[in-house]
Design a protein around this motif. Structure first.
Motif, short mmCIF file in Angstrom:
data_model
loop_
_atom_site.label_atom_id
_atom_site.label_comp_id
_atom_site.label_asym_id
_atom_site.label_seq_id
_atom_site.Cartn_x
_atom_site.Cartn_y
_atom_site.Cartn_z
N UNK A 1 0.84 -1.20 0.00
CA UNK A 1 0.00 0.00 0.00
C UNK A 1 0.87 1.25 0.00
N UNK A 2 1.98 1.21 0.76
CA UNK A 2 2.90 2.34 0.78
C UNK A 2 3.56 2.53 -0.60
N UNK A 3 3.93 1.42 -1.25
CA UNK A 3 4.52 1.51 -2.59
C UNK A 3 3.52 2.14 -3.55
N UNK A 4 2.28 1.67 -3.52
CA UNK A 4 1.25 2.22 -4.40
C UNK A 4 1.03 3.70 -4.12
N UNK A 5 0.93 4.06 -2.84
CA UNK A 5 0.74 5.46 -2.48
C UNK A 5 1.87 6.33 -2.97
N UNK A 6 3.09 5.84 -2.84
CA UNK A 6 4.25 6.61 -3.30
C UNK A 6 4.21 6.80 -4.81
N UNK A 7 3.90 5.73 -5.54
CA UNK A 7 3.81 5.83 -7.00
C UNK A 7 2.74 6.81 -7.42
N UNK A 8 1.58 6.74 -6.79
CA UNK A 8 0.49 7.66 -7.13
C UNK A 8 0.87 9.10 -6.81
#
Length: 358
Positions: A243-250
Motif C-alpha cells: 500500500x505504501x509503494x502504491x501510495x508513493x507511485x500515485x
C-alpha cells in the motif's frame, strides 16, 4: 443462509477471479491461449468488483444476518459473469447496483451500532457505487480507479479499525485515520475534474494510511507470536508495505503516463495490498462464510512468498523496462493465487478427514 447455500455466491467470485486473471495475462503478453475480448477489456472491474467486491459484500451479508443482505454479493457475482460474457452494459448496471445495495447493508449496520470503523467501511461502499455510476455514464476504467482504490482501502482500514479499537481509545489516534480516510475520498472526488491532482492526493492518503496501519495495527504485536496469528500478521504487514509503494507511485507520478507505470501503480495496490489481505483473512472468513474449516498450516506461507516475490519482479521489470521480467512476474503472481487455492483446499480436506477419523 447456510454455508452450502452461500457456495454459488463464492463460486461467482471464483469465476470472476479466473476470468480476470486470464484477461490480465492476455494483456500482459504472457504465452496463454488468447482470452475472450471481454476478459481482457474488463480485467480491472472483474478483479476489483467481481472477485474482491463479491467476497467483501458476502462477508458483510453474513455479519448483517438478514436474507436481503445477500442481494449485494448476488448482484456483484451475476454482474461480473454478465460482463465477462460480453454483455457489457447490463453487467455494469448489476455491478453498480451491488455497490448501492452494499451501502444499504452498511446503513443498517450503522443503525445497529454507530461507530467510526463501520462509517469508514460504509464510505468505501459508497466509493464503489459512485465509481460504478461513472462507469455507467461511459467513463473509462481509468476514471474508476481512484474510486475502486477508495472502496478497497477504506473497507480494509475499517475492518482493521475494529481490531484496534481498544488501542485507539487509549492513544486517541482515531481522528488521524479519519482525516486520512477523508483525504482519500477527497482525492477520488478531485480526480473527476483534475485527474493529476486527484491521483496525487489519493496517493498521499494511501501512503499515510499505510504508515498509520504499520504503527497501530495489532499485527505489529501478533507477528511475534506463532501459528495463525503470526501468519495473518505477516500477510497484513506485507500488504501495508505494498500500500505504501502504491501510495508513493500515485503521489509522485500522478496519472501514469505509460503502460508500465500504470501496471505498477495498480498492481501494487490491487494485487500486493488487497490479495495479501485475502490470504491473511481466509482462515477466518472461510469458516464464517462457508462453514469450512481452514486451520493454519505452514504450507500457506508458500503462495504468500510466491505472490510477493513475483509481484516485486513484475513491478521492477515494468519500471526498468525489462519486459521479460515483467511478464514472468505477472504470470507467476497469477500462479500464486492458484497455488493458494490448492493449498487451502488441501489443508481444509486434511482437517476434515482428521476430524472424521476421530
Amino acid at each position: 443462509m447456510t454455508g452450502l447455500r452461500r457456495l454459488p455466491l463464492f463460486a461467482g467470485a471464483a469465476l470472476s477471479l479466473a476470468a480476470g486473471m486470464w484477461g490480465g495475462l492476455g494483456l500482459l503478453g504472457a504465452e496463454v491461449p488468447p482470452p475472450p475480448v471481454s476478459f481482457a477489456a474488463q480485467h480491472g472491474p472483474l478483479m476489483a468488483l467481481g472477485f474482491l467486491g463479491t467476497l467483501i459484500s458476502l462477508e458483510r451479508a453474513v455479519a448483517l444476518a438478514l436474507p436481503w443482505g445477500y442481494a449485494a454479493p448476488a448482484l456483484s457475482a451475476l454482474g461480473a459473469i454478465t460482463v465477462a460474457s460480453g454483455f457489457d452494459q447490463p453487467g455494469r448496471v448489476l455491478l453498480t447496483s451491488a455497490g448501492g445495495w452494499l451501502v444499504a447493508v452498511y446503513l443498517v449496520l450503522l443503525h445497529r451500532r454507530l461507530c467510526r470503523e463501520t462509517a469508514v467501511e460504509a464510505a468505501g461502499a459508497l466509493a464503489w457505487y459512485v465509481g460504478g455510476l461513472l462507469w455507467l455514464r461511459g467513463g473509462e476504467v481509468l476514471d474508476m480507479v481512484p474510486w475502486l482504490a477508495a472502496f478497497l482501502v477504506l473497507t480494509i482500514v475499517g475492518e482493521r479499525l475494529e481490531l484496534a479499537r481498544i488501542t485507539l481509545a487509549r492513544r486517541g489516534t482515531g481522528a488521524v485515520v479519519t482525516a486520512l480516510a477523508s483525504l482519500l475520498g477527497a482525492g477520488a472526488v478531485t480526480s473527476l475534474l483534475l485527474p493529476e491532482a486527484g491521483w496525487r492526493i489519493a496517493g498521499t492518503a494511501m501512503l499515510g494510511l499505510a504508515a498509520w496501519l504499520a504503527v497501530h495495527d495489532v499485527a505489529r504485536r501478533t507477528v511475534r507470536s506463532r501459528g495463525l496469528p503470526r501468519y495473518t500478521a505477516v500477510c497484513l504487514l506485507a500488504g501495508y508495505a505494498w500500500l505504501a509503494v502504491a501510495g508513493l507511485l500515485w503521489a509522485v507520478q500522478g496519472v501514469p503516463a505509460n503502460g508500465d507505470g500504470y501496471d505498477a501503480a495498480l498492481h501494487a495496490l490491487f494485487l500486493g495490498f488487497a490479495v495479501s489481505m485475502v490470504f491473511g483473512h481466509a482462515p477466518v472468513i472461510l469458516p464464517a462464510v462457508l462453514r469450512v474449516r481452514l486451520p493454519y498450516h505452514p504450507v500457506l506461507y508458500g503462495p504468500l512468498v510466491l505472490l510477493h516475490t513475483a509481484l516485486a519482479a513484475r513491478i521492477l521489470g515494468g519500471l526498468t523496462g525489462a519486459a521479460e521480467l515483467r511478464v514472468a512476474g505477472g504470470a507467476v503472481s497469477g500462479a500464486a493465487l492458484l497455488v493458494f487455492a490448492l493449498c487451502a483446499a488441501g489443508v481444509s480436506l486434511h482437517a476434515r478427514s482428521t476430524t472424521d477419523v476421530r
